[in-house]
Design a protein around this motif. Structure first.
Motif, mmCIF file in Angstrom:
data_model
loop_
_atom_site.group_PDB
_atom_site.id
_atom_site.type_symbol
_atom_site.label_atom_id
_atom_site.label_comp_id
_atom_site.label_asym_id
_atom_site.label_seq_id
_atom_site.Cartn_x
_atom_site.Cartn_y
_atom_site.Cartn_z
ATOM 1 N N MET A 97 27.308 -48.831 -15.521
ATOM 2 C CA MET A 97 26.628 -47.855 -14.684
ATOM 3 C C MET A 97 26.258 -46.638 -15.518
ATOM 4 S SD MET A 97 28.064 -46.205 -11.203
ATOM 5 C CE MET A 97 27.962 -44.451 -11.113
ATOM 6 N N THR A 98 25.016 -46.200 -15.403
ATOM 7 C CA THR A 98 24.545 -45.056 -16.154
ATOM 8 C C THR A 98 24.867 -43.774 -15.402
ATOM 9 O OG1 THR A 98 22.724 -46.371 -17.006
ATOM 10 C CG2 THR A 98 22.525 -43.988 -17.211
ATOM 11 N N THR A 99 25.451 -42.819 -16.108
ATOM 12 C CA THR A 99 25.747 -41.528 -15.512
ATOM 13 C C THR A 99 24.516 -40.652 -15.634
ATOM 14 O OG1 THR A 99 28.030 -41.747 -16.189
ATOM 15 C CG2 THR A 99 27.285 -39.548 -15.595
ATOM 16 N N VAL A 100 24.123 -40.024 -14.533
ATOM 17 C CA VAL A 100 22.975 -39.136 -14.561
ATOM 18 C C VAL A 100 23.430 -37.802 -15.130
ATOM 19 C CG1 VAL A 100 21.223 -37.989 -13.170
ATOM 20 C CG2 VAL A 100 21.934 -40.300 -12.597
ATOM 21 N N LYS A 101 22.753 -37.383 -16.191
ATOM 22 C CA LYS A 101 23.101 -36.111 -16.811
ATOM 23 C C LYS A 101 22.487 -34.964 -16.016
ATOM 24 C CE LYS A 101 23.370 -37.707 -21.573
ATOM 25 N NZ LYS A 101 22.853 -37.442 -22.922
ATOM 26 N N PRO A 102 23.164 -33.834 -15.990
ATOM 27 C CA PRO A 102 22.612 -32.687 -15.262
ATOM 28 C C PRO A 102 21.456 -32.041 -16.025
ATOM 29 C CG PRO A 102 24.621 -32.070 -16.379
ATOM 30 C CD PRO A 102 24.462 -33.557 -16.573
ATOM 31 N N ILE A 103 20.674 -31.285 -15.308
ATOM 32 C CA ILE A 103 19.655 -30.416 -15.884
ATOM 33 C C ILE A 103 20.286 -29.040 -15.958
ATOM 34 C CG2 ILE A 103 17.455 -29.264 -15.434
ATOM 35 C CD1 ILE A 103 16.545 -31.894 -14.082
ATOM 36 N N LEU A 104 20.136 -28.366 -17.089
ATOM 37 C CA LEU A 104 20.648 -27.009 -17.243
ATOM 38 C C LEU A 104 19.481 -26.042 -17.115
ATOM 39 C CD1 LEU A 104 22.995 -25.102 -17.845
ATOM 40 C CD2 LEU A 104 22.628 -25.528 -20.277
ATOM 41 N N LEU A 105 19.517 -25.213 -16.088
ATOM 42 C CA LEU A 105 18.476 -24.227 -15.835
ATOM 43 C C LEU A 105 19.009 -22.855 -16.204
ATOM 44 C CD1 LEU A 105 15.734 -23.322 -14.584
ATOM 45 C CD2 LEU A 105 16.921 -23.235 -12.370
ATOM 46 N N ALA A 106 18.420 -22.250 -17.224
ATOM 47 C CA ALA A 106 18.814 -20.912 -17.672
ATOM 48 C C ALA A 106 17.782 -19.925 -17.149
ATOM 49 C CB ALA A 106 18.888 -20.871 -19.193
ATOM 50 N N ILE A 161 16.875 -34.165 -7.241
ATOM 51 C CA ILE A 161 17.584 -33.935 -8.503
ATOM 52 C C ILE A 161 18.285 -32.578 -8.506
ATOM 53 C CG2 ILE A 161 16.244 -35.507 -9.953
ATOM 54 C CD1 ILE A 161 14.536 -33.208 -10.850
ATOM 55 N N ALA A 162 18.206 -31.843 -7.406
ATOM 56 C CA ALA A 162 18.816 -30.513 -7.355
ATOM 57 C C ALA A 162 20.338 -30.575 -7.431
ATOM 58 C CB ALA A 162 18.379 -29.759 -6.101
ATOM 59 N N ASP A 163 20.942 -31.672 -6.971
ATOM 60 C CA ASP A 163 22.399 -31.761 -7.027
ATOM 61 C C ASP A 163 22.890 -31.973 -8.456
ATOM 62 O OD1 ASP A 163 21.271 -34.333 -7.042
ATOM 63 O OD2 ASP A 163 23.084 -35.237 -6.211
ATOM 64 N N LYS A 164 21.975 -32.186 -9.373
ATOM 65 C CA LYS A 164 22.320 -32.403 -10.769
ATOM 66 C C LYS A 164 21.818 -31.246 -11.638
ATOM 67 C CE LYS A 164 21.294 -37.114 -9.647
ATOM 68 N NZ LYS A 164 20.124 -37.029 -8.803
ATOM 69 N N VAL A 165 21.662 -30.072 -11.059
ATOM 70 C CA VAL A 165 21.172 -28.902 -11.784
ATOM 71 C C VAL A 165 22.279 -27.856 -11.878
ATOM 72 C CG1 VAL A 165 19.459 -27.050 -11.854
ATOM 73 C CG2 VAL A 165 18.809 -29.293 -10.974
ATOM 74 N N VAL A 166 22.530 -27.402 -13.098
ATOM 75 C CA VAL A 166 23.487 -26.321 -13.332
ATOM 76 C C VAL A 166 22.662 -25.085 -13.664
ATOM 77 C CG1 VAL A 166 25.347 -25.482 -14.810
ATOM 78 C CG2 VAL A 166 25.233 -27.909 -14.209
#
Length: 151
Positions: free
Chosen positions: A1-10, A29-34
């Protein structure tokens, strides 16, 4: 299973951060945004230190990096990322309001993967962020592990 990497928003502007999150939420994809609010926080996240000490190891799929941020500016964060062998493979998209040629030139000279000027108009901004999030967070295939060390 591939883990979805987060998006880092600075992004230090709360309104722009909120709009970017809303745009990415449309494509689920918002749940994967830091969201980090200054350059020092970005570096803490990437190096798993400070309040991010306990986070799961691994690099984000992409960093959307504002140029003008408090504490550590975007160019210094970009320089740090691209000078670190472990962080260098992370795509970095400069997402900024600066149209200055010297900012554009320096960003690319330091290794930015893209330079996007934030549209002033609300709907254009939403569309731009949504498309960036889908491309860099979902569609783009990152290099395989270890490839960056061969260069």
């Amino acid at each position: 299973m591939t883990t979805v990497k987060p998006i880092l928003l600075a992004e230090d502007n709360p309104r722009d951060a909120e709009l970017a999150l809303a745009a990415m939420e449309e494509h689920h994809i918002a749940d994967k945004v830091v969201v980090c609010h200054d350059g020092a926080e970005v570096l803490d996240y990437l190096y798993c230190r400070g309040s991010y000490r306990g986070r799961q190891q691994g690099n984000p799929a992409v960093v959307f990096l504002d140029l003008k941020m408090p504490k550590v500016d975007g160019l210094e964060v970009l320089r740090t990322i691209k000078n670190d062998a472990d962080l260098k493979p992370i795509p970095v998209v400069m997402l900024t309001s600066s149209r200055e040629e010297r900012d554009l030139a320096e960003s690319y000279a330091l290794g930015a993967n893209a330079y996007v000027v934030k549209p002033v108009e609300f709907h254009q901004f939403i569309t731009a962020v949504k498309e960036l999030g889908v491309f860099w967070g979902v569609i783009n295939e990152p290099p395989p592990p270890g490839l960056e060390s061969r260069s």
